[in-house]
Design a protein around this motif. Structure first.
Motif, mmCIF file in Angstrom:
data_model
loop_
_atom_site.group_PDB
_atom_site.id
_atom_site.type_symbol
_atom_site.label_atom_id
_atom_site.label_comp_id
_atom_site.label_asym_id
_atom_site.label_seq_id
_atom_site.Cartn_x
_atom_site.Cartn_y
_atom_site.Cartn_z
ATOM 1 N N TYR A 1 0.855 -1.285 0.086
ATOM 2 C CA TYR A 1 -0.128 0.043 0.025
ATOM 3 C C TYR A 1 1.039 1.329 0.061
ATOM 4 O O TYR A 1 2.126 1.255 0.153
ATOM 5 C CB TYR A 1 -0.818 -0.026 1.067
ATOM 6 C CG TYR A 1 -0.134 0.328 2.528
ATOM 7 C CD1 TYR A 1 0.091 1.426 3.080
ATOM 8 C CD2 TYR A 1 0.017 -1.068 3.497
ATOM 9 C CE1 TYR A 1 0.625 1.607 4.484
ATOM 10 C CE2 TYR A 1 0.650 -0.901 4.648
ATOM 11 C CZ TYR A 1 0.892 0.480 5.133
ATOM 12 O OH TYR A 1 1.649 0.575 6.190
ATOM 13 N N GLU B 1 0.500 5.589 0.901
ATOM 14 C CA GLU B 1 -0.393 6.625 1.260
ATOM 15 C C GLU B 1 -0.045 7.868 0.330
ATOM 16 O O GLU B 1 1.149 8.021 0.183
ATOM 17 C CB GLU B 1 -0.233 7.021 2.746
ATOM 18 C CG GLU B 1 -1.113 8.163 3.158
ATOM 19 C CD GLU B 1 -1.061 8.545 4.625
ATOM 20 O OE1 GLU B 1 -1.802 9.321 5.097
ATOM 21 O OE2 GLU B 1 0.085 8.155 5.099
ATOM 22 N N PHE C 1 -5.094 6.144 -0.024
ATOM 23 C CA PHE C 1 -4.326 5.178 -0.064
ATOM 24 C C PHE C 1 -4.540 4.481 -1.325
ATOM 25 O O PHE C 1 -5.829 4.225 -1.942
ATOM 26 C CB PHE C 1 -4.807 3.922 1.046
ATOM 27 C CG PHE C 1 -4.017 4.342 2.428
ATOM 28 C CD1 PHE C 1 -2.874 4.022 2.946
ATOM 29 C CD2 PHE C 1 -4.516 5.369 3.153
ATOM 30 C CE1 PHE C 1 -2.178 4.386 4.087
ATOM 31 C CE2 PHE C 1 -4.337 5.635 4.478
ATOM 32 C CZ PHE C 1 -3.017 5.110 4.775
ATOM 33 N N ARG D 1 -7.171 6.823 6.038
ATOM 34 C CA ARG D 1 -6.704 5.786 6.884
ATOM 35 C C ARG D 1 -7.902 5.124 7.590
ATOM 36 O O ARG D 1 -8.305 4.281 8.161
ATOM 37 C CB ARG D 1 -5.732 6.367 7.915
ATOM 38 C CG ARG D 1 -4.927 5.205 8.820
ATOM 39 C CD ARG D 1 -4.028 5.945 9.676
ATOM 40 N NE ARG D 1 -3.338 7.131 9.200
ATOM 41 C CZ ARG D 1 -2.829 7.982 9.804
ATOM 42 N NH1 ARG D 1 -2.846 7.875 11.289
ATOM 43 N NH2 ARG D 1 -2.278 8.915 9.348
ATOM 44 N N ASP D 2 -9.180 6.146 7.818
ATOM 45 C CA ASP D 2 -10.335 5.591 8.529
ATOM 46 C C ASP D 2 -11.018 4.456 7.872
ATOM 47 O O ASP D 2 -11.941 3.506 8.302
ATOM 48 C CB ASP D 2 -11.348 6.742 8.837
ATOM 49 C CG ASP D 2 -10.821 7.748 9.374
ATOM 50 O OD1 ASP D 2 -10.081 7.750 10.346
ATOM 51 O OD2 ASP D 2 -11.265 9.071 9.586
ATOM 52 N N PHE E 1 -9.519 1.731 6.999
ATOM 53 C CA PHE E 1 -9.219 0.460 7.475
ATOM 54 C C PHE E 1 -9.645 0.157 8.678
ATOM 55 O O PHE E 1 -9.956 0.731 9.630
ATOM 56 C CB PHE E 1 -7.602 0.608 7.965
ATOM 57 C CG PHE E 1 -6.668 0.923 6.659
ATOM 58 C CD1 PHE E 1 -6.300 -0.364 6.020
ATOM 59 C CD2 PHE E 1 -6.479 1.767 5.812
ATOM 60 C CE1 PHE E 1 -5.367 -0.250 4.862
ATOM 61 C CE2 PHE E 1 -5.574 2.277 5.061
ATOM 62 C CZ PHE E 1 -5.069 0.984 4.279
ATOM 63 N N PHE F 1 1.637 -1.430 8.585
ATOM 64 C CA PHE F 1 0.515 -0.622 9.124
ATOM 65 C C PHE F 1 0.498 -0.366 10.630
ATOM 66 O O PHE F 1 0.495 0.885 11.051
ATOM 67 C CB PHE F 1 -0.771 -1.017 8.463
ATOM 68 C CG PHE F 1 -1.838 -0.289 8.786
ATOM 69 C CD1 PHE F 1 -2.330 0.699 7.732
ATOM 70 C CD2 PHE F 1 -2.592 -0.213 9.855
ATOM 71 C CE1 PHE F 1 -3.362 1.522 7.942
ATOM 72 C CE2 PHE F 1 -3.687 0.656 10.182
ATOM 73 C CZ PHE F 1 -3.975 1.451 9.001
ATOM 74 N N GLN G 1 3.613 2.128 11.512
ATOM 75 C CA GLN G 1 3.394 3.506 10.819
ATOM 76 C C GLN G 1 2.211 4.117 11.485
ATOM 77 O O GLN G 1 2.140 5.521 11.770
ATOM 78 C CB GLN G 1 3.116 3.233 9.409
ATOM 79 C CG GLN G 1 4.238 2.930 8.341
ATOM 80 C CD GLN G 1 3.788 3.109 6.942
ATOM 81 O OE1 GLN G 1 3.129 2.352 6.286
ATOM 82 N NE2 GLN G 1 4.604 3.786 6.247
ATOM 83 N N TYR G 2 1.087 3.603 11.799
ATOM 84 C CA TYR G 2 -0.115 4.248 12.145
ATOM 85 C C TYR G 2 -0.449 3.895 13.624
ATOM 86 O O TYR G 2 -1.542 4.775 14.044
ATOM 87 C CB TYR G 2 -1.134 4.025 11.098
ATOM 88 C CG TYR G 2 -0.730 4.356 9.828
ATOM 89 C CD1 TYR G 2 -0.728 5.803 9.340
ATOM 90 C CD2 TYR G 2 -0.553 3.803 8.552
ATOM 91 C CE1 TYR G 2 -0.176 6.205 8.211
ATOM 92 C CE2 TYR G 2 -0.095 3.886 7.405
ATOM 93 C CZ TYR G 2 -0.008 5.361 7.211
ATOM 94 O OH TYR G 2 0.432 5.705 5.948
#
Length: 149
Positions: free
Chosen positions: A83, A85, A91, A106-107, A109, A136, A139-140
């Motif tokens: 993936y 961003e 994404f 991102r929401d 996911f 992921f 990173q997030y």
């Protein structure tokens, strides 16, 4: 809602279309591998069939204007292997068979104990493969100290 219009148009277009066979002719395993009558399907055919794959109340189906073919799916029909961003926060996802999907932020996911997944439309979903899953999270979901954000 605009996303429902193509689905309702497809439903009208395929209304009354017969099921080719009760037994699934295709199988998608838990690694995202596609099989036709238990033989591996080349990725170029997987990508083609992925464009007509739907999840309906009848189950997973390949749907055309003249027939429906049942598909057995072990877990998720798509496994995301990479993936990116984009600068605008969207994404681009790349599946194990080379199909690309775009997500609005991102929401999109869904994080749970078993997987990180996304909805793709036509009732379909995908989960992040192992490497993407850990990337992921790093990173997030974790702060620089390695704790959950």
């Amino acid at each position: 809602m605009a996303n429902n219009q193509p689905d309702s148009a497809l439903q009208q277009f395929t209304q009354g279309v017969p099921l080719c066979d009760e037994a699934p002719l295709f199988h998608i395993d838990n690694q995202g591998g596609w099989f036709y009558r238990n033989e591996p399907l080349p990725d170029k055919f997987c990508r083609l069939f992925a464009t007509i794959l739907h999840l309906t109340p009848e189950g997973y189906l390949l749907m055309t204007p003249v027939e429906k073919v049942r598909v057995d799916v072990a877990e998720f029909p798509f496994i995301i292997n990479d993936y990116e961003e984009t600068q605008d926060g969207n994404f681009i996802l790349i599946s194990s068979i080379g199909t690309q999907f775009q997500l609005a932020g991102r929401d999109a996911f869904v994080v749970d104990e078993a997987a990180i997944s996304v909805s793709l439309g036509r009732g379909l979903s995908a989960k992040l493969g192992r490497a993407c899953y850990y990337r992921f999270i790093e990173q997030y979901l974790l702060n620089p100290e390695g704790d959950v954000k």
